[in-house]
Structure formats: C-alpha cells, structure tokens
Write a protein that holds these residues in place. Structure first.
Motif, PDB file in Angstrom:
ATOM      1  N   ASP A  75     -14.608  -7.182   1.145  1.00 43.82           N
ATOM      2  CA  ASP A  75     -15.902  -6.737   0.619  1.00 43.82           C
ATOM      3  C   ASP A  75     -16.493  -5.611   1.465  1.00 43.82           C
ATOM      4  O   ASP A  75     -17.232  -4.758   0.942  1.00 43.82           O
ATOM      5  N   ASP A  76     -16.163  -5.593   2.749  1.00 43.02           N
ATOM      6  CA  ASP A  76     -16.693  -4.563   3.656  1.00 43.02           C
ATOM      7  C   ASP A  76     -15.940  -3.241   3.568  1.00 43.02           C
ATOM      8  O   ASP A  76     -16.369  -2.254   4.167  1.00 43.02           O
ATOM      9  N   LEU A  77     -14.828  -3.205   2.844  1.00 40.27           N
ATOM     10  CA  LEU A  77     -14.039  -1.985   2.752  1.00 40.27           C
ATOM     11  C   LEU A  77     -14.793  -0.886   2.010  1.00 40.27           C
ATOM     12  O   LEU A  77     -15.465  -1.155   1.011  1.00 40.27           O
ATOM     13  N   SER A  78     -14.648   0.336   2.478  1.00 40.25           N
ATOM     14  CA  SER A  78     -15.149   1.481   1.723  1.00 40.25           C
ATOM     15  C   SER A  78     -14.104   1.886   0.692  1.00 40.25           C
ATOM     16  O   SER A  78     -12.938   1.460   0.763  1.00 40.25           O
ATOM     17  N   ASP A  79     -14.493   2.708  -0.262  1.00 38.20           N
ATOM     18  CA  ASP A  79     -13.525   3.184  -1.253  1.00 38.20           C
ATOM     19  C   ASP A  79     -12.377   3.913  -0.567  1.00 38.20           C
ATOM     20  O   ASP A  79     -11.217   3.793  -0.987  1.00 38.20           O
ATOM     21  N   GLU A  80     -12.690   4.652   0.492  1.00 39.56           N
ATOM     22  CA  GLU A  80     -11.655   5.410   1.199  1.00 39.56           C
ATOM     23  C   GLU A  80     -10.667   4.481   1.891  1.00 39.56           C
ATOM     24  O   GLU A  80      -9.480   4.807   2.025  1.00 39.56           O
ATOM     25  N   ASP A  81     -11.127   3.323   2.332  1.00 38.53           N
ATOM     26  CA  ASP A  81     -10.250   2.382   3.022  1.00 38.53           C
ATOM     27  C   ASP A  81      -9.120   1.885   2.123  1.00 38.53           C
ATOM     28  O   ASP A  81      -8.039   1.543   2.607  1.00 38.53           O
ATOM     29  N   PHE A  82      -9.348   1.835   0.822  1.00 40.36           N
ATOM     30  CA  PHE A  82      -8.326   1.332  -0.092  1.00 40.36           C
ATOM     31  C   PHE A  82      -7.090   2.223  -0.116  1.00 40.36           C
ATOM     32  O   PHE A  82      -6.011   1.769  -0.499  1.00 40.36           O
ATOM     33  N   ALA A  83      -7.231   3.475   0.295  1.00 40.28           N
ATOM     34  CA  ALA A  83      -6.103   4.406   0.311  1.00 40.28           C
ATOM     35  C   ALA A  83      -5.404   4.454   1.664  1.00 40.28           C
ATOM     36  O   ALA A  83      -4.416   5.168   1.826  1.00 40.28           O
ATOM     37  N   ARG A  84      -5.893   3.687   2.630  1.00 43.00           N
ATOM     38  CA  ARG A  84      -5.239   3.637   3.937  1.00 43.00           C
ATOM     39  C   ARG A  84      -3.980   2.777   3.857  1.00 43.00           C
ATOM     40  O   ARG A  84      -3.867   1.900   3.003  1.00 43.00           O
ATOM     41  N   PRO A  85      -3.033   2.993   4.777  1.00 47.05           N
ATOM     42  CA  PRO A  85      -1.876   2.082   4.836  1.00 47.05           C
ATOM     43  C   PRO A  85      -2.311   0.713   5.318  1.00 47.05           C
ATOM     44  O   PRO A  85      -3.283   0.581   6.070  1.00 47.05           O
ATOM     45  N   SER A  86      -1.610  -0.300   4.880  1.00 45.07           N
ATOM     46  CA  SER A  86      -1.846  -1.664   5.380  1.00 45.07           C
ATOM     47  C   SER A  86      -0.742  -2.016   6.363  1.00 45.07           C
ATOM     48  O   SER A  86       0.163  -1.220   6.626  1.00 45.07           O
ATOM     49  N   GLY A  87      -0.788  -3.237   6.864  1.00 45.82           N
ATOM     50  CA  GLY A  87       0.274  -3.700   7.755  1.00 45.82           C
ATOM     51  C   GLY A  87       1.502  -4.185   7.021  1.00 45.82           C
ATOM     52  O   GLY A  87       2.478  -4.595   7.666  1.00 45.82           O
TER      53      GLY A  87
END
Length: 218
Positions: free
Chosen positions: A16-28
C-alpha cells in the motif's frame, strides 16, 4: 495464526505504501518487477482462500517443513507460470488496480485465516495439512516475498522481527542444520535462499552448512 496475520498485514501495508514508480522497479524475484510480485501475492491470497475452503478428512501428508520442494537450481523467471504472472500483471495497467485487488482478496484471506480452526485439515496440491501448518508455510512465504518486494526500494520497512525469526527456524529445519549465531535472522534468510551471496567471513562461519546452500524453495 497470529503470526500469519501480522506477517500478512505488514506485507500488504508495504504494498500500500508503494508509489506508482515503485511498481516498475525490479524485485528480489528473478525476472519479476515489483508489479509482477504484487500480482503473485494476489494469486497467493487466492490460494489461501481456496485451501481454507477445501477441508479434508484424511490424515496430514505434509507439514510446514515438508511442504517445500527444494532445488539446487536457481529460478530463471522463464517458468510458464512465472511468465503468465508477468502478462497478468501487465494487464492491470494502473498500479492502483493491483493495490485494490490485493487489498480486496488479501483482506478476505486474512479474515478466513482468523476464522479457521488450527487443528482442522485442509487439502492443496493433492496433499493434506493441518490449518496451523498451512498457515505456517505462508509465514515463510510472506516474509521472503516481503524481502523481495523491498529489495530495491529506498528506506524500506522490514518484515516483522517475529516473522523473520519464525522463518529462520523453518529454513533451518528445511536445511537440517542451524545457522551460526553470528547470522542475524535477515541474513540467514537472504543467504540461505540465495537472495544474496555470503561474504567470505559468513562462508567461514557457515562451515559445512555452506555446502548445502543456497536452498531454492518452490
């Protein structure tokens, strides 16, 4: 049951705390962006709901440790189901839609877990578990995916300490050996599951256990 709820609530709060931009970051997770991982969490929540609604009268066939299939081959991200998750995540287009779906299904999964009898038996993947063992599986799942979610985020909120400790305990039982006391719970999970390589000092501390690692859980 309580630990399942706290781990799941913390992970959903992190999403829920993620920004829209965070969704395009790589995950682990190899080959997955954050949006792909969040989509996978929706599927995980559905699995919890389906399994808790699938009672069984048979004796348990597995528990929180023997649930896991352990491989010595790292994931490539090319598994057909992994690839399907990527396509499904892309179909959401807007991050807020993924957030909404996870909150909707995830809240229901959390309520179902609280209402379930820990001693009752449920079935999934043609195996039978007690509810307590099945939810313990997901404490490890939620904790590892929480670490995956925040792997490339600035100033991330870590999973609950008690979830890290319980997940370490389960990983040690899966490995058949305890991690050295010099390892914090976080480091034991990251190194033990191949999410990062051990330092030279850590490898020396691991001793014979180093030869068994990493454990790729599926």
């Amino acid at each position: 049951m309580d630990l399942f709820s706290r781990s799941w609530a913390a992970l959903r709060a992190a999403v829920d705390d993620l920004s829209d931009e965070d969704f395009a970051r790589p995950s682990g997770c190899t080959g997955w962006l954050v949006r792909d991982l969040v989509c996978h969490l929706v599927i995980d929540a559905q699995d919890v709901l389906i399994t808790l609604a699938t009672p069984s009268g048979r004796e348990p066939t597995r528990d929180a440790v023997t649930y896991w299939e352990v491989s010595d081959t790292p994931p490539t991200g090319e598994d057909p189901l992994d690839a399907l998750t990527v396509r499904l995540a892309a179909a959401y287009e807007e991050p807020h839609l993924l957030k909404f779906h996870l909150d909707d299904v995830g809240s229901a999964a959390g309520r179902a877990a609280l209402l379930a009898d820990p001693a009752s038996r449920v079935s999934t993947r043609d195996e039978v578990f007690t509810v307590a063992d099945f939810l313990s599986v997901y404490v490890l799942e939620w904790t590892l995916h929480h670490l995956d979610l925040i792997a490339h985020l600035p100033d991330p909120e870590q999973p609950p300490a008690e979830g890290l400790a319980r997940s370490r305990e389960l990983l040690e039982r899966i490995a058949g050996s305890a991690f050295p006391a010099s390892f914090h719970d976080l480091d034991a999970l990251l190194v033990g599951t191949g999410r990062r390589a051990p330092t030279e000092a850590e490898r020396a501390d691991l001793g014979e256990l180093a030869a068994k690692l990493p454990l790729y859980l599926g």
